[in-house]
Motif scaffolding. Structure first.
Motif, mmCIF file in Angstrom:
data_model
loop_
_atom_site.group_PDB
_atom_site.id
_atom_site.type_symbol
_atom_site.label_atom_id
_atom_site.label_comp_id
_atom_site.label_asym_id
_atom_site.label_seq_id
_atom_site.Cartn_x
_atom_site.Cartn_y
_atom_site.Cartn_z
ATOM 1 N N PRO A 180 4.182 10.849 -9.456
ATOM 2 C CA PRO A 180 4.019 9.772 -10.369
ATOM 3 C C PRO A 180 5.183 10.185 -11.854
ATOM 4 C CG PRO A 180 2.852 11.651 -10.837
ATOM 5 C CD PRO A 180 3.076 11.394 -9.203
ATOM 6 N N LEU A 181 6.111 10.968 -10.708
ATOM 7 C CA LEU A 181 7.223 11.465 -11.670
ATOM 8 C C LEU A 181 8.569 10.118 -11.772
ATOM 9 C CD1 LEU A 181 8.079 15.267 -11.996
ATOM 10 C CD2 LEU A 181 7.017 13.704 -13.748
ATOM 11 N N ARG A 182 8.422 9.481 -10.401
ATOM 12 C CA ARG A 182 9.074 8.026 -10.691
ATOM 13 C C ARG A 182 8.398 6.749 -10.769
ATOM 14 N NH1 ARG A 182 14.031 10.544 -9.089
ATOM 15 N NH2 ARG A 182 13.793 11.868 -7.620
ATOM 16 N N PRO A 183 9.193 6.058 -11.828
ATOM 17 C CA PRO A 183 8.646 4.524 -11.619
ATOM 18 C C PRO A 183 8.529 3.897 -10.934
ATOM 19 C CG PRO A 183 10.942 4.833 -12.775
ATOM 20 C CD PRO A 183 10.446 5.971 -11.628
ATOM 21 N N PRO A 184 7.230 2.986 -10.522
ATOM 22 C CA PRO A 184 7.336 1.890 -9.459
ATOM 23 C C PRO A 184 8.581 1.116 -9.208
ATOM 24 C CG PRO A 184 5.233 1.683 -10.971
ATOM 25 C CD PRO A 184 6.865 2.712 -12.187
ATOM 26 N N SER A 185 9.171 1.491 -10.185
ATOM 27 C CA SER A 185 10.808 0.005 -9.665
ATOM 28 C C SER A 185 11.274 1.411 -8.854
ATOM 29 C CB SER A 185 11.463 -0.249 -10.610
ATOM 30 O OG SER A 185 11.760 1.113 -11.833
ATOM 31 N N PHE A 186 11.655 2.507 -8.881
ATOM 32 C CA PHE A 186 12.537 3.302 -8.542
ATOM 33 C C PHE A 186 11.905 2.804 -6.656
ATOM 34 C CE2 PHE A 186 11.891 7.678 -5.917
ATOM 35 C CZ PHE A 186 13.636 7.767 -5.920
ATOM 36 N N TRP A 187 10.351 3.187 -6.100
ATOM 37 C CA TRP A 187 10.027 2.891 -4.998
ATOM 38 C C TRP A 187 10.034 1.833 -4.593
ATOM 39 C CZ3 TRP A 187 9.861 8.202 -3.001
ATOM 40 C CH2 TRP A 187 9.579 8.205 -3.025
ATOM 41 N N GLU B 13 0.694 -1.159 0.004
ATOM 42 C CA GLU B 13 0.304 0.192 0.123
ATOM 43 C C GLU B 13 1.157 1.637 0.052
ATOM 44 O OE1 GLU B 13 -4.219 -0.834 2.631
ATOM 45 O OE2 GLU B 13 -2.575 -1.688 3.068
ATOM 46 N N ALA B 14 2.297 1.551 0.517
ATOM 47 C CA ALA B 14 2.577 2.343 0.500
ATOM 48 C C ALA B 14 3.594 2.577 -0.539
ATOM 49 C CB ALA B 14 3.991 2.189 1.925
ATOM 50 N N ARG B 15 3.699 1.441 -0.801
ATOM 51 C CA ARG B 15 4.100 1.598 -2.833
ATOM 52 C C ARG B 15 3.118 2.621 -3.504
ATOM 53 N NH1 ARG B 15 6.357 -4.050 -1.523
ATOM 54 N NH2 ARG B 15 8.890 -3.691 -1.308
ATOM 55 N N ALA B 16 2.121 1.782 -3.584
ATOM 56 C CA ALA B 16 1.182 2.599 -4.989
ATOM 57 C C ALA B 16 0.962 4.434 -4.042
ATOM 58 C CB ALA B 16 -0.218 1.620 -4.007
ATOM 59 N N LEU B 17 0.844 4.309 -3.336
ATOM 60 C CA LEU B 17 0.729 5.335 -3.056
ATOM 61 C C LEU B 17 1.392 6.231 -3.370
ATOM 62 C CD1 LEU B 17 -1.142 5.222 0.959
ATOM 63 C CD2 LEU B 17 -2.212 6.409 -0.747
ATOM 64 N N LEU B 18 2.919 6.346 -2.723
ATOM 65 C CA LEU B 18 4.294 6.771 -3.502
ATOM 66 C C LEU B 18 4.109 6.799 -4.495
ATOM 67 C CD1 LEU B 18 6.354 5.557 -0.575
ATOM 68 C CD2 LEU B 18 5.657 7.577 -0.515
ATOM 69 N N ALA B 19 4.124 6.157 -5.090
ATOM 70 C CA ALA B 19 3.699 5.614 -6.653
ATOM 71 C C ALA B 19 2.996 6.544 -7.533
ATOM 72 C CB ALA B 19 3.535 4.632 -7.480
ATOM 73 N N ARG B 20 1.758 7.011 -7.113
ATOM 74 C CA ARG B 20 0.251 8.129 -7.226
ATOM 75 C C ARG B 20 1.001 9.242 -6.687
ATOM 76 N NH1 ARG B 20 -3.404 5.294 -5.020
ATOM 77 N NH2 ARG B 20 -4.097 6.724 -3.369
#
Length: 279
Positions: free
Chosen positions: A22-29, A12-19
């Motif tokens: 958004p300029l950071r790819p999900p892999s970054f988080w 959930e934390a990864r999803a919130l940070l990606a949202r």
């Protein structure tokens, strides 16, 4: 309601940070949170942050990067929490100050915020934070490499490190940072640099220095040291009125803030997003 980011809430934390960023790819988080969580677990530092829930829905997140520093007077070490990557869904932005207030209620000696967003920059002073740096100065190392300084750069073990500082240095080397000793006038002090990329170029950022004046006097020595390790440009935390000659103030760099016990080092961004997230 705030709850700790444990292994069950990590996705959930990864999803919130990606949202929220958004300029950071999900892999970054994913990679950054894994790095942070592994360090916290190995060091017994507890959760990596908090999630805010409203009626059970995860709507906000903040990372709390924890570490300890030795006290200069030999007293007990101080607890430090660096706040990073704070995001609250737009529907619940009015709850953001309350969220921060609850995070700051924890008995911690020093809080820092090193990359606040513009809205956070406007409000954070109301919570007892003071500005430490206006942003960052960018230095092109090939241009500086011709300068000569009064000191020299050597292996980090040339600096006399007590047990606490040796731990800080070892931790950061293990996290991919560059370490060295700056020797000048009979004194040897450790320097730590995080690594990353700026406009596609290999870059470093100064994250720990006890004497910035010595750093400035020896920029040529430092430039040659970093160039030999593939680094092209360097970012130094700085105020607008103290940019070194040949450098420029970065409009991308955010101001830095601190609250609580004084940080004795001139620059202490250790155990921060510059290290764990490699920004």
């Amino acid at each position: 309601m705030l709850e700790a980011i444990d292994k069950h809430a990590m996705e959930e934390a990864r999803a919130l940070l990606a949202r929220g960023f958004p300029l950071r790819p999900p892999s970054f988080w994913a990679e950054g949170l894994d790095r942070l969580a592994a360090f916290h677990e190995a060091s017994g530092l507890g959760p990596v942050g908090r999630i805010m829930r409203v009626k059970g829905e995860a709507v906000g997140v903040i990372l709390t990067m924890r570490s300890r520093r030795a006290a200069a007077d030999g007293a007990a070490s101080r607890s430090v929490v660096n706040l990073s990557s704070w995001y609250v869904d737009e529907r619940y932005r009015l709850l953001a100050p309350r969220m921060l207030q609850q995070v700051l209620a924890e008995p911690v000696d020093t809080f820092t915020d090193l990359t606040p967003s513009p809205p956070v920059t406007e409000m954070i002073g109301r919570f007892g934070f003071t500005r430490r740096h206006d942003g960052g100065a960018i230095l092109a190392l090939p241009m500086l490499a011709l300068l000569m300084g009064p000191g020299h750069v050597g292996p980090v073990d040339e600096a006399p490190l007590d047990g606490d500082m040796a731990r800080v240095v070892d931790d950061h080397i293990g996290l991919g940072c560059i370490a060295c000793a700056l020797v000048e006038g009979g004194a040897a002090r450790p320097l730590l640099f995080s690594t990353g990329r700026r406009k596609g170029l290999p870059a470093a950022r100064l994250v720990y220095a006890e004497d910035v004046a010595s750093v400035r006097r020896n920029l040529g020595e430092i430039a040659r040291f970093l160039l030999a390790r593939g680094v092209i440009c360097l970012e130094l935390p700085a105020n607008r009125d103290e940019i070194p000659p040949g450098a420029w103030f970065s409009t991308r760099s955010r101001p830095t803030f601190v609250r609580g016990a004084h940080m004795p080092a001139a620059v202490d961004h250790a155990y921060s997003e510059f290290v764990f997230l490699r920004i």
